[in-house]
Design a protein around this motif. Structure first.
Motif, PDB file in Angstrom:
ATOM      1  N   ASP A 330     -68.149  -2.839  24.210  1.00 59.95           N
ATOM      2  CA  ASP A 330     -69.550  -3.007  24.582  1.00 59.95           C
ATOM      3  C   ASP A 330     -69.766  -2.209  26.157  1.00 59.95           C
ATOM      4  OD1 ASP A 330     -72.193  -4.113  24.010  1.00 59.95           O
ATOM      5  OD2 ASP A 330     -71.975  -4.257  26.077  1.00 59.95           O
ATOM      6  N   ALA A 336     -74.588  -2.405  25.047  1.00 62.24           N
ATOM      7  CA  ALA A 336     -75.889  -3.190  24.775  1.00 62.24           C
ATOM      8  C   ALA A 336     -76.027  -4.307  25.943  1.00 62.24           C
ATOM      9  CB  ALA A 336     -75.586  -3.888  23.391  1.00 62.24           C
ATOM     10  N   SER A 339     -76.447  -9.272  26.238  1.00 63.39           N
ATOM     11  CA  SER A 339     -77.136 -10.130  25.488  1.00 63.39           C
ATOM     12  C   SER A 339     -76.219 -10.179  23.971  1.00 63.39           C
ATOM     13  CB  SER A 339     -78.781  -9.641  25.191  1.00 63.39           C
ATOM     14  OG  SER A 339     -78.431  -8.238  24.700  1.00 63.39           O
ATOM     15  N   ALA A 340     -75.392  -9.054  23.744  1.00 58.15           N
ATOM     16  CA  ALA A 340     -74.811  -8.823  22.402  1.00 58.15           C
ATOM     17  C   ALA A 340     -73.603  -9.695  22.567  1.00 58.15           C
ATOM     18  CB  ALA A 340     -74.677  -7.473  22.318  1.00 58.15           C
TER      19      ALA A 340
ATOM     20  N   GLU B  97     -82.636  -1.845  16.912  1.00 57.85           N
ATOM     21  CA  GLU B  97     -82.229  -2.971  17.579  1.00 57.85           C
ATOM     22  C   GLU B  97     -80.856  -3.611  16.746  1.00 57.85           C
ATOM     23  OE1 GLU B  97     -84.859  -6.041  18.528  1.00 57.85           O
ATOM     24  OE2 GLU B  97     -85.892  -4.513  19.871  1.00 57.85           O
ATOM     25  N   LYS B 101     -76.865  -4.157  17.914  1.00 60.83           N
ATOM     26  CA  LYS B 101     -76.409  -5.514  17.854  1.00 60.83           C
ATOM     27  C   LYS B 101     -75.316  -5.620  16.903  1.00 60.83           C
ATOM     28  CE  LYS B 101     -79.431  -8.094  20.673  1.00 60.83           C
ATOM     29  NZ  LYS B 101     -80.670  -8.867  20.535  1.00 60.83           N
TER      30      LYS B 101
END
Lengths: 369, 374
Positions: A330, A336, A339-340, B97, B101
């Protein structure tokens, strides 16, 4: 606290006296980074192809040229004295195309021309790539033939966009994964050897006699290897930046937080195995079987976790490298942010505590008996 | 005559030493455990888990057109086992989105007017989004999707293609990845066990100081080494047998080639592995150094062997290095014999190179061992 530091100091004195081991503690992670970073290549290139052209016509030669023009297939070695399949068995080629004698005749008469393709299936990945490449070349050739006929086909044109790593740079995928593997393997290995050495040489009895509490002993011993691991992390991340251009693309707080937890986790794992193992060799074998192989294979380092079949996929949940890899990928690739991945450091912390408790219980039991 | 030679041999110092070492080895429960348990477990993990194919990629679909043609296209993509559609996604922002994620591996956006374009202009565009973080999956997913989409034609309008390709996969028709990885990693697992165990056997005597006692006796250096190696050799050959049994019985890997060629190659490679372990033992001073240094040998040789990454796809520098890794030749032999049915007539160059590796390693070891003793 003072006891812990004293224990750590003793451990450090013991470790740094062995210059060769200290050198290896830093050279090995770097060597592994280079090895895995340069060595793991996933794109199947240079797949060897041989063409058995029984037609020897303009059309069949054009077909063969179409295949070599794909940039993925290269000429294999084949003397023509053995059958195409035997040439493949000898490793001369991964793909063989056989163009029958009536190939051009059928085409010019507007009949369906058949082509036979043999694909070496032993390497599954290469087989997949090769099949789709030759099918693509076939479609292309068919369109060339069709373009002389009135156009009756319908075409859906896919516009592909690749996100996060648009040029599909393999470094960006591999190197953050290597961080996770190297930072698991070497700290746990050093800790396992250190713990089992005390048992091997019998000095662990002195530890019991000294009145040091199990927790103090474990933390003191672990502290040194956590520090060594952090230095290793620094070294490989700097080299990852310099050599492979892998650098954080967002603020690196997640990696800064997760790395110490992950290394603590690895060291605890090593100490736990080391105290249970009966000798150094056993400790190392156990650390590589239970630590290195799962980190390499069950973490999604190269092959996706979703491919692992059911009973074994459960094991992948308890491979810490998997969670740390999510964090590094990440920060270095996806971007991201928290939050991820907020739960990953928490899971790692959970593993660390569990292993600490397991080590502590083992140590206490050993002291009692 | 031959009886006399055997008698003579049974009376010799060497035989006595071999008997002593064999007894000692068989008594060493830990060593036996090390020889049998980790390699088995490693093979099972590798064979059971490593699968480079593409299955169950979650595909998010945004269908702005909602026509017969668009549903037809979606059905043709998800009918295979590779992509399965999650529920339709509302719009492309939501899709983006979900990919970010990593809840989706890929996305497909069908614009409104797809149906109209396709039938009026005979050409329509769709958008494909692929998560590129996992380069490996991304590449395969991309080419799969492109192939599926560009081969699509409305079901009732199919046009026969002028050239038909009959694709036949040989050697591994079911494309089972374990058939590739289990024979491939067999040598790697063997190297790991060989180096760790054989270096520890020698270093133990060194650390305990019993090596000096052996040297006081009139036996020669090579006799000491040989006597240590022989029981190990048979145990490691048993390891090979065990590994082949796992491959055959658990993973149904075929054994198509010649058994003698396989046995000769395995025997040669076990000698190479023991040679590597002995080298560690003569170069390193303590067990810890040897155990760490073993990773210097093991990680590169597994990496270079072609067990995980095929030799052909390695960068040129790596290929050069791989030519010096004996494991590469053994891996080639194992795979060719088991999957492709090759025999000695094709594989003699590999066997010859293994012999050369043995000669080089063992000469080095013997010279170093002698020097250390004097």
């Amino acid at each position: 606290m003072r006891t812990i530091l004293a224990q750590a100091g003793k451990e450090w004195a013991e470790f740094h006296r062995d210059r060769v081991s200290v050198a290896m503690a830093f050279v090995l992670p770097l060597a592994s980074l280079l090895m895995l970073g340069y060595g793991v290549r996933l794109e199947s290139k240079n797949i060897t192809l041989i063409v058995e052209d029984q037609d020897k016509s303009f059309a069949s030669r054009t077909f063969a040229e179409r295949l070599y023009a794909t940039n993925t297939l290269v000429r294999g070695s084949w003397k023509g004295t053995v059958s195409a399949e035997d040439a493949m068995a000898a490793g001369g080629a991964k793909v063989a195309i056989i163009l029958p004698p009536d190939f051009s005749k059928n085409l010019s008469l507007g009949r369906t021309a058949y082509v036979q393709a043999l694909v070496d299936g032993s390497d599954v990945n290469t087989a997949h790539v090769a099949s789709s490449v030759i099918r693509g070349a076939n479609t292309f050739f068919s369109r060339m033939v069709e373009s002389k006929l009135p156009d009756r086909s319908y075409r859906v044109v896919p516009k592909v966009r690749i996100w996060f790593n648009p040029s599909c740079r393999e470094n960006l995928f591999i190197v953050p994964g290597v961080f996770a593997i190297v930072l698991w393997l070497y700290p746990s290995l050093l800790a396992a050897v250190a713990a089992s050495r005390e048992k091997d040489q019998g000095t662990v009895v002195q530890v019991y006699a000294s009145g040091i509490k199990p927790a103090q002993f474990i933390i003191g011993k672990g502290l040194i290897y956590v520090c060594v691991g952090l230095c290793e992390a620094l070294v490989i991340m700097i080299f990852g930046w310099l050599l492979f251009g892998v650098k954080p693309i967002i603020e690196p707080s997640a990696v800064l937080l997760a790395t110490p937890i992950y290394i603590m986790n690895a060291v605890m794992f090593g100490l736990c195995l080391g105290l249970r193992a009966s000798s150094q060799v056993v400790a190392v074998q156990a650390a590589s079987t239970a630590g290195f192989f799962p980190a390499l294979l069950l973490s999604g380092f190269v092959y996706p976790i979703s491919n692992i079949p059911f009973p074994l996929s459960v094991f992948s949940w308890v491979v810490p490298a998997r969670y740390y890899m999510e964090v590094t990928r990440d920060t270095f690739v996806r971007g991201a942010g928290w939050s991820a991945i907020w739960f990953d450091p928490l899971i790692l912390l959970g593993f660390t505590l569990l292993l600490f408790i397991a080590t502590w219980l083992k140590m206490r039991r050993m002291q009692m008996t | 005559m031959s009886v006399k030679i055997i008698d003579h041999f049974l009376d010799s110092r060497l035989w006595g030493l071999i008997v002593k070492e064999t007894r000692q080895t068989m008594r060493n429960k830990v060593l036996l455990w090390l020889l049998l348990f980790p390699p088995t477990l490693q093979l099972l993990i590798i064979g059971g888990t490593v699968d480079p194919g593409l299955h169950n990629v979650k595909l998010g679909i945004v269908d702005y057109d909602r026509s017969r043609a668009s549903r037809d296209l979606i059905a043709s993509i998800t009918s295979g086992k590779v992509f399965f559609a999650t529920d339709l996604v509302g719009d492309d922002r939501a899709l983006g989105e979900m990919i970010e994620k990593s809840r989706l591996g890929a996305g497909l956006v069908i614009p409104s007017g797809f149906d109209r374009d396709l039938f009026r202009n005979r050409k329509a565009e769709v958008q494909v989004l692929v998560d590129g973080v996992d380069v490996f999956t991304a590449n395969i997913a991309k080419s799969y999707l492109m192939q599926l989409i560009s081969h699509y034609s409305p079901s009732d309008q199919a046009v026969p293609s002028p050239v038909k390709m009959q694709l036949k996969v040989i050697f591994n028709p079911g494309l089972r990845s374990s058939w590739y990885f289990v024979p491939g990693i067999l040598g790697g697992v063997l190297t790991l066990t060989c180096t760790l165990v054989s270096s520890s056997v020698l270093l133990r005597e060194k650390e305990l100081g019993t090596l000096e006692q052996l040297l006081m006796t009139p036996v020669a250096a090579w006799e000491i080494l040989l006597a240590k190696i022989i029981p190990l050799f048979f145990l490691l050959m048993f390891d090979v047998f065990l590994a082949v049994m796992i491959a055959l019985l658990v993973f149904d890997v075929p054994f198509r080639g010649s058994i003698p060629t396989f046995c000769v190659a395995s025997a040669l490679y076990v000698c190479v592995g023991i040679g590597l372990g002995m080298m560690l033992a003569t170069v390193c001073r303590t067990m810890r150094q040897a155990q760490l240094a073993a990773f210097f040998i093991n990680i590169p040789s597994i990496q270079l062997s072609g067990a995980v990454v095929p030799y052909d796809t390695m960068p040129a520098v790596m290929q050069q290095m791989a030519n010096f890794a004996p494991l590469r030749y053994y891996t080639t032999v194992v795979r060719s014999v088991m999957l492709k049915g090759a025999g000695i007539e094709l594989l003699w160059p590999e066997l010859l190179l293994l012999v050369i590796a043995i000669v080089v390693l063992w000469t080095f070891n013997l010279v170093r061992f002698r020097r250390q003793l004097s």
